[in-house]
Design an enzyme around this catalytic site. Structure first.
Site, PDB file in Angstrom:
ATOM      1  N   ASP A  87       0.843  -1.201   0.000  1.00 24.11           N
ATOM      2  CA  ASP A  87       0.000   0.000   0.000  1.00 24.11           C
ATOM      3  C   ASP A  87       0.877   1.250   0.000  1.00 24.11           C
ATOM      4  OD1 ASP A  87      -2.439   1.402   0.005  1.00 24.11           O
ATOM      5  OD2 ASP A  87      -2.427   1.583   2.194  1.00 24.11           O
TER       6      ASP A  87
ATOM      7  N   ASP B 228       3.387   2.176   8.163  1.00 30.58           N
ATOM      8  CA  ASP B 228       2.205   1.351   7.876  1.00 30.58           C
ATOM      9  C   ASP B 228       2.571   0.072   7.131  1.00 30.58           C
ATOM     10  OD1 ASP B 228       0.617   3.220   9.126  1.00 30.58           O
ATOM     11  OD2 ASP B 228       0.032   4.218   7.274  1.00 30.58           O
TER      12      ASP B 228
END
Length: 287
Positions: free
Chosen positions: A219, A236
């Site tokens: 991502d 993340d």
């Protein structure tokens, strides 16, 4: 036919109730410690729940989560909590004061009742580290937190600048805080890039190093690359998968397209397919 039933003979019983005198019901040191910990936990729970910055997140702080936070405090990883730094669909990140050796830390609390836990499964199912994962929501979220901790450790060993992972407890992850005085450092999208060519080379090399140790971010974009103290930091990594994941190729292609698109807007002549080709040619995840 009439059956006869016999009684057992008493075994030298001296009197009714004599056995109770042998049971010691006095407090042990362990009893006192257990009661004190229960009392301290209840005080911690009430203090945290009554704090203004946590009132808006009551759904996050069930007793099991509070117990996890309490354990992190008891173990010296967290000394004091600040306010929320960022909030997403699955988790909220809080600023906090860590132990003496950690300074400011980020405490990432995942919601057990995250509405998008099925999306999490896309990144877990097929990862050989989580082959036995069931569809239970709690198990998915707890696995996700352990996965993020493990991914951060692996990326760090590969020489990728990521938040230093400090501790994990149930659905709570403690890591280095990228920022100062409770303010998170800007993302690549927010920062003013004086030299986008150098920034691109750093991001490209970090992507290569991740792939070289068998990881694909999954991502990656300008929104989860932080500019902190003159360094680019990848954040993340919860959804990062190994190259053995059935969708790892698709995720790498998407990451490369996102990164190329951002740097194209900075005036650079870069393409996602060329970036992916460079990463694959210069990394060896099967070594």
């Amino acid at each position: 036919m009439t059956e006869e039933y016999s009684l057992l003979e008493p075994d030298n019983a001296e009197g009714v109730g004599d056995e109770w005198e042998e049971i010691d019901v006095s407090d042990t040191e362990a009893d006192k410690i257990a009661r004190r910990r229960d009392r301290e936990f209840n005080e911690f729970r009430e203090r945290l729940k009554n704090t203004e910055q946590f009132k808006v997140e009551q759904s996050v702080f069930d007793d099991a989560t509070l117990a996890a936070l309490y354990k992190l405090v008891q173990d010296g990883y967290v000394r004091a909590f600040g306010g929320p730094v960022s909030s997403g669909k699955e988790a909220t990140v809080y600023g906090a004061l860590g132990g003496e050796e950690y300074g400011e830390v980020a405490v990432k609390v995942y919601r057990i009742n995250a509405s998008d836990f099925r999306d999490m499964r896309e990144y877990l199912v097929g990862d050989p580290r989580f082959e036995e994962l069931s569809g239970d929501k709690k198990r998915v979220v707890l696995a996700w937190v352990r996965k993020e901790f493990a991914n951060l450790k692996r990326a760090q060993k590969a020489g990728v600048r990521v938040p230093n992972p400090i501790a994990v407890q149930r659905n709570v992850l403690v890591m280095e805080f990228l920022g100062s005085d409770g303010e998170r450092a800007p993302t690549l999208d927010d920062a003013h890039l004086e030299n986008p060519e150098t920034a691109f080379e750093v991001v490209r090399e970090y992507m290569r190093r991740l792939y070289d140790v068998g990881l694909v971010h999954g991502d990656l974009s300008e929104y989860n690359i932080i500019v902190h103290d003159g360094e680019l930091c990848i954040i993340d990594l919860g959804q990062a998968v190994t190259v053995h994941h059935p969708n790892s190729g698709e995720f790498l292609t998407r990451d490369c397209a996102n990164v190329a698109s951002f740097f194209q807007r900075q005036g650079m002549d870069v393409r996602g397919d060329e970036l992916e080709e460079w990463i694959r040619e210069n990394a060896d995840p099967d070594k």
